[in-house]
Design a protein around this motif. Structure first.
Motif, PDB file in Angstrom:
ATOM      1  N   ARG A 361       0.538  -0.985  -0.061  1.00 18.72           N
ATOM      2  CA  ARG A 361       0.154   0.095   0.142  1.00 18.72           C
ATOM      3  C   ARG A 361       0.765   1.462   0.039  1.00 18.72           C
ATOM      4  N   CYS A 362       1.912   0.573   1.222  1.00 17.49           N
ATOM      5  CA  CYS A 362       2.755   2.360   0.066  1.00 17.49           C
ATOM      6  C   CYS A 362       3.874   2.514   0.222  1.00 17.49           C
ATOM      7  N   LYS A 363       3.595   3.421  -1.605  1.00 16.41           N
ATOM      8  CA  LYS A 363       4.504   2.062  -2.657  1.00 16.41           C
ATOM      9  C   LYS A 363       5.369   4.003  -2.495  1.00 16.41           C
ATOM     10  N   ASN A 364       5.639   4.734  -1.667  1.00 15.29           N
ATOM     11  CA  ASN A 364       6.358   5.845  -2.094  1.00 15.29           C
ATOM     12  C   ASN A 364       7.523   5.184  -0.564  1.00 15.29           C
ATOM     13  N   LEU A 365       7.604   3.639  -0.135  1.00 17.00           N
ATOM     14  CA  LEU A 365       8.215   4.006   0.550  1.00 17.00           C
ATOM     15  C   LEU A 365       9.954   3.461   0.655  1.00 17.00           C
ATOM     16  N   THR A 366      10.733   4.335   0.856  1.00 23.05           N
ATOM     17  CA  THR A 366      12.240   4.179   0.723  1.00 23.05           C
ATOM     18  C   THR A 366      13.146   4.062   1.619  1.00 23.05           C
ATOM     19  N   ALA A 367      12.693   3.753   3.265  1.00 20.20           N
ATOM     20  CA  ALA A 367      13.484   3.459   4.431  1.00 20.20           C
ATOM     21  C   ALA A 367      12.607   3.216   5.328  1.00 20.20           C
ATOM     22  N   MET A 368      13.251   1.493   5.396  1.00 18.05           N
ATOM     23  CA  MET A 368      13.235   0.969   6.465  1.00 18.05           C
ATOM     24  C   MET A 368      14.223   0.369   8.284  1.00 18.05           C
ATOM     25  N   GLY A 369      13.492   0.574   9.063  1.00 17.81           N
ATOM     26  CA  GLY A 369      14.713   0.425  10.457  1.00 17.81           C
ATOM     27  C   GLY A 369      13.674  -0.444  11.581  1.00 17.81           C
ATOM     28  N   LEU A 370      14.530  -1.771  11.479  1.00 18.53           N
ATOM     29  CA  LEU A 370      13.383  -2.613  12.422  1.00 18.53           C
ATOM     30  C   LEU A 370      14.685  -3.076  13.828  1.00 18.53           C
ATOM     31  N   GLY A 371      13.623  -2.918  15.109  1.00 17.05           N
ATOM     32  CA  GLY A 371      14.930  -3.147  16.166  1.00 17.05           C
ATOM     33  C   GLY A 371      14.535  -4.732  17.190  1.00 17.05           C
ATOM     34  N   SER A 395      17.948  -1.171   7.029  1.00 16.23           N
ATOM     35  CA  SER A 395      18.559  -1.524   8.059  1.00 16.23           C
ATOM     36  C   SER A 395      17.499  -2.485   9.069  1.00 16.23           C
ATOM     37  N   VAL A 396      18.292  -3.620   9.473  1.00 18.55           N
ATOM     38  CA  VAL A 396      17.467  -4.933  10.269  1.00 18.55           C
ATOM     39  C   VAL A 396      18.258  -5.208  11.754  1.00 18.55           C
ATOM     40  N   MET A 397      17.804  -5.268  12.431  1.00 17.61           N
ATOM     41  CA  MET A 397      18.404  -6.155  13.503  1.00 17.61           C
ATOM     42  C   MET A 397      19.285  -7.748  12.595  1.00 17.61           C
ATOM     43  N   GLU A 398      19.790  -8.693  13.070  1.00 16.65           N
ATOM     44  CA  GLU A 398      20.354 -10.173  12.782  1.00 16.65           C
ATOM     45  C   GLU A 398      19.302  -9.880  14.011  1.00 16.65           C
ATOM     46  N   GLU A 399      18.852 -10.276  14.930  1.00 15.13           N
ATOM     47  CA  GLU A 399      18.234 -11.579  15.686  1.00 15.13           C
ATOM     48  C   GLU A 399      16.509 -10.937  15.094  1.00 15.13           C
ATOM     49  N   VAL A 400      16.022  -9.989  14.666  1.00 12.84           N
ATOM     50  CA  VAL A 400      14.988  -9.977  14.173  1.00 12.84           C
ATOM     51  C   VAL A 400      14.775 -11.101  12.704  1.00 12.84           C
ATOM     52  N   LEU A 401      15.482 -11.910  12.164  1.00 13.07           N
ATOM     53  CA  LEU A 401      15.050 -12.600  11.166  1.00 13.07           C
ATOM     54  C   LEU A 401      15.053 -13.507  11.638  1.00 13.07           C
ATOM     55  N   ILE A 402      14.151 -14.591  11.803  1.00 17.59           N
ATOM     56  CA  ILE A 402      13.992 -16.139  12.165  1.00 17.59           C
ATOM     57  C   ILE A 402      13.505 -16.705  10.979  1.00 17.59           C
ATOM     58  N   PRO A 403      14.315 -17.349  11.424  1.00 16.07           N
ATOM     59  CA  PRO A 403      14.480 -18.581  10.274  1.00 16.07           C
ATOM     60  C   PRO A 403      13.348 -20.026  10.312  1.00 16.07           C
ATOM     61  N   ASP A 404      12.775 -20.288   8.922  1.00 13.44           N
ATOM     62  CA  ASP A 404      11.845 -21.003   9.315  1.00 13.44           C
ATOM     63  C   ASP A 404      12.256 -21.897   8.180  1.00 13.44           C
ATOM     64  N   GLY A 405      10.622 -22.953   7.914  1.00 12.88           N
ATOM     65  CA  GLY A 405      11.397 -23.933   6.665  1.00 12.88           C
ATOM     66  C   GLY A 405      11.308 -23.574   5.462  1.00 12.88           C
ATOM     67  N   ASP A 406      11.738 -22.454   4.802  1.00 11.41           N
ATOM     68  CA  ASP A 406      11.738 -21.611   3.239  1.00 11.41           C
ATOM     69  C   ASP A 406      13.419 -21.106   2.987  1.00 11.41           C
ATOM     70  N   CYS A 407      13.528 -20.751   4.508  1.00 10.71           N
ATOM     71  CA  CYS A 407      14.876 -19.809   4.641  1.00 10.71           C
ATOM     72  C   CYS A 407      15.795 -19.623   5.972  1.00 10.71           C
ATOM     73  N   PHE A 425      23.948  -6.870   3.867  1.00  9.14           N
ATOM     74  CA  PHE A 425      23.891  -7.588   5.222  1.00  9.14           C
ATOM     75  C   PHE A 425      22.699  -7.022   7.087  1.00  9.14           C
ATOM     76  N   PRO A 426      22.479  -8.164   6.912  1.00  5.80           N
ATOM     77  CA  PRO A 426      21.838  -7.807   8.011  1.00  5.80           C
ATOM     78  C   PRO A 426      22.534  -6.808   9.350  1.00  5.80           C
ATOM     79  N   ASP A 427      22.359  -5.797  10.331  1.00  3.64           N
ATOM     80  CA  ASP A 427      22.946  -5.241  11.701  1.00  3.64           C
ATOM     81  C   ASP A 427      23.007  -5.958  12.470  1.00  3.64           C
ATOM     82  N   MET A 428      24.105  -5.335  12.453  1.00  3.84           N
ATOM     83  CA  MET A 428      24.188  -6.006  14.418  1.00  3.84           C
ATOM     84  C   MET A 428      24.484  -4.898  15.427  1.00  3.84           C
ATOM     85  N   MET A 429      23.978  -3.708  14.844  1.00  2.00           N
ATOM     86  CA  MET A 429      23.324  -2.953  15.911  1.00  2.00           C
ATOM     87  C   MET A 429      22.629  -2.012  15.321  1.00  2.00           C
ATOM     88  N   PRO A 430      21.948  -0.872  15.646  1.00  3.72           N
ATOM     89  CA  PRO A 430      20.857  -0.461  15.059  1.00  3.72           C
ATOM     90  C   PRO A 430      21.664   0.717  14.854  1.00  3.72           C
TER      91      PRO A 430
END
Length: 432
Positions: A361-371, A395-407, A425-430
């Motif tokens: 829905r947000c077609k103008n989104l160009t930047a994302m950060g997840l902690g 910018s996404v912290m490595e611990e944000v990403l949860i492994p699943d069956g596909d990846c 690469f995922p970030d090690m710190m914010p």
């Protein structure tokens, strides 16, 4: 015997060669070295002025004692148009402080030259009071920009309100050409804003005054009604109103470029947040279609209920505390102008569906950060795939990403890099 030895030296070809070499080196050093023949006292004024502009004030003052010419340049008005007063208490602060003698010299000789002035103070009341004392003496100046910067709270908020307002009013009355004012975390009030408007309404373009508890919605509305050249405004959410947005959207007002809104709550339940009508937001965007609307949220989860229930033209969103899944879902549905989103914390529920909705829905989104939140690797890859190369910052912290069956984490780097069109690469710190 001595004559014989001197004759021997004179006839010795080795000694003669050494002497010639020594003379050549001496001659080279005295004539060819780039600084050997420079008379520093005869440098053109504009060259000395350029050098002085890169020197801290203390070094500049020392350099002015080199010669009369350098001292003349030290007092050239162009050198004093921009100045930052640094005020701190040596016993409690590591910050540098402008020497009191230099401050007095500036006030006596260069106050009428000052145009771009800022004050950097530490957290002590003494430093804030010293800044007010200086402000109250700037009666023969035409300041264009004024910034009051507290390196740590409380500073200005701990001094007597009457003292601060009186000092600030001196600048407001005497300058008459203020275009930029940053007075955040200060006890400025409605009457002092009226003085500002009465003397600087034609020139004011930027006003930043977040965390000013003595200002009311009526006070900021007075500024918007009279200062039709205002292009940037920063304030707390409690000052935002439908009337303010409509005033900023009037035909007399120039296009607003930047609106920053801080939504802050220190204790849950103490503040009741109002709702801004969709019609008011629509009027602002119609009048200023390129306006950036930036919102910083420091709320508790239970306090988000009034926000984003209708379409809101926010462009930049920053969540400093935990935000619920339902709130992020509303953002995907009702924030079509969103350009940047930073979520510092969420919880232990995966945000796959919410992120995919935002990407769709947000077609103008160009930047994302997840902690401190969770997204499955599959969901994250799908989000990046939908956004594609328009994500210039991710910018996404490595611990944000949860492994699943596909990846898993080993595969996500290559997959995300492929969809972004660059190495990722995922970030090690914010990083935000």
């Amino acid at each position: 015997m001595k004559r014989v030895r001197q004759t021997d030296k004179a006839e010795n070809p080795v000694l003669q060669k050494l002497q010639r070499t020594k003379k050549q080196k001496t001659s080279y050093c005295s004539t060819s070295h780039p600084y050997a023949l420079v008379d520093w006292g005869t440098l053109p004024h504009h060259v000395i002025l350029h050098i002085f502009q890169f020197l801290p004030l203390v070094d500049r003052a020392r350099a002015s004692s080199v010669c009369r010419r350098w001292n003349e340049v030290f007092h050239i008005p162009d050198l004093w148009r921009k100045f930052e007063f640094e005020l701190s208490q040596p016993a409690t602060s590591y910050l540098k402080s402008t020497h009191p003698d230099l401050i007095q010299q500036i006030i006596k000789k260069h106050a009428n030259h000052l145009q771009y002035v800022s004050f950097k103070v530490d957290s002590s009341t003494e430093s804030a009071e010293a800044a007010c004392d200086i402000l109250s003496q700037l009666v023969n100046c035409s300041i264009k920009t004024l910034g009051l910067i507290s390196t740590a709270k409380p500073s200005f908020m701990d001094i007597a309100k009457a003292h601060f307002v009186s000092a600030l009013t001196v600048v407001f009355v005497n300058s008459k050409s203020l275009s930029s004012i940053k007075i955040e975390d200060t006890p400025v009030d409605d009457p002092s804003l009226k003085v500002l408007v009465a003397n600087n309404s034609d020139t004011l373009k930027l006003l930043k005054m977040s965390s000013c508890p003595h200002v009311s919605p009526a006070g900021i509305l007075c500024v918007a009604d009279q200062c039709h050249g205002l292009r940037e405004l920063a304030l707390n959410y409690y000052l935002l109103s439908d009337e303010l947005l409509l005033a900023l959207s009037s035909e007399k007002h120039v296009n607003l470029e930047h609106l920053r809104i801080d939504v802050v709550s220190e204790n849950p339940g103490q503040v009741e947040f109002h709702t801004i009508k969709k019609q008011s937001w629509d009027a602002l965007v119609k009048h200023s279609p390129k306006v950036n609307i930036v919102m910083y949220f420091f709320l508790y989860e239970e306090e988000f209920d009034p926000f984003f229930r209708e379409e809101t033209p926010v462009t930049h969103l920053y969540f400093g505390r935990a935000v619920s899944k339902s709130m992020l879902g509303r953002i995907g549905l009702n924030c079509p102008r969103l350009i940047e989103l930073v979520v510092c914390a969420n919880g232990l529920q995966p945000l796959d569906d919410e992120l995919i909705c935002i990407a769709e829905r947000c077609k103008n989104l160009t930047a994302m950060g997840l902690g401190e939140c969770e997204v499955t690797c599959r969901g994250f890859i799908e989000f990046v795939k939908m956004c594609g190369g328009r994500l210039t910052q991710l910018s996404v912290m490595e611990e944000v990403l949860i492994p699943d069956g596909d990846c898993n984490l080993d595969q996500i780097h290559s997959e995300v890099s492929k969809h972004l069109g660059r190495m990722w690469f995922p970030d090690m710190m914010p990083t935000w």
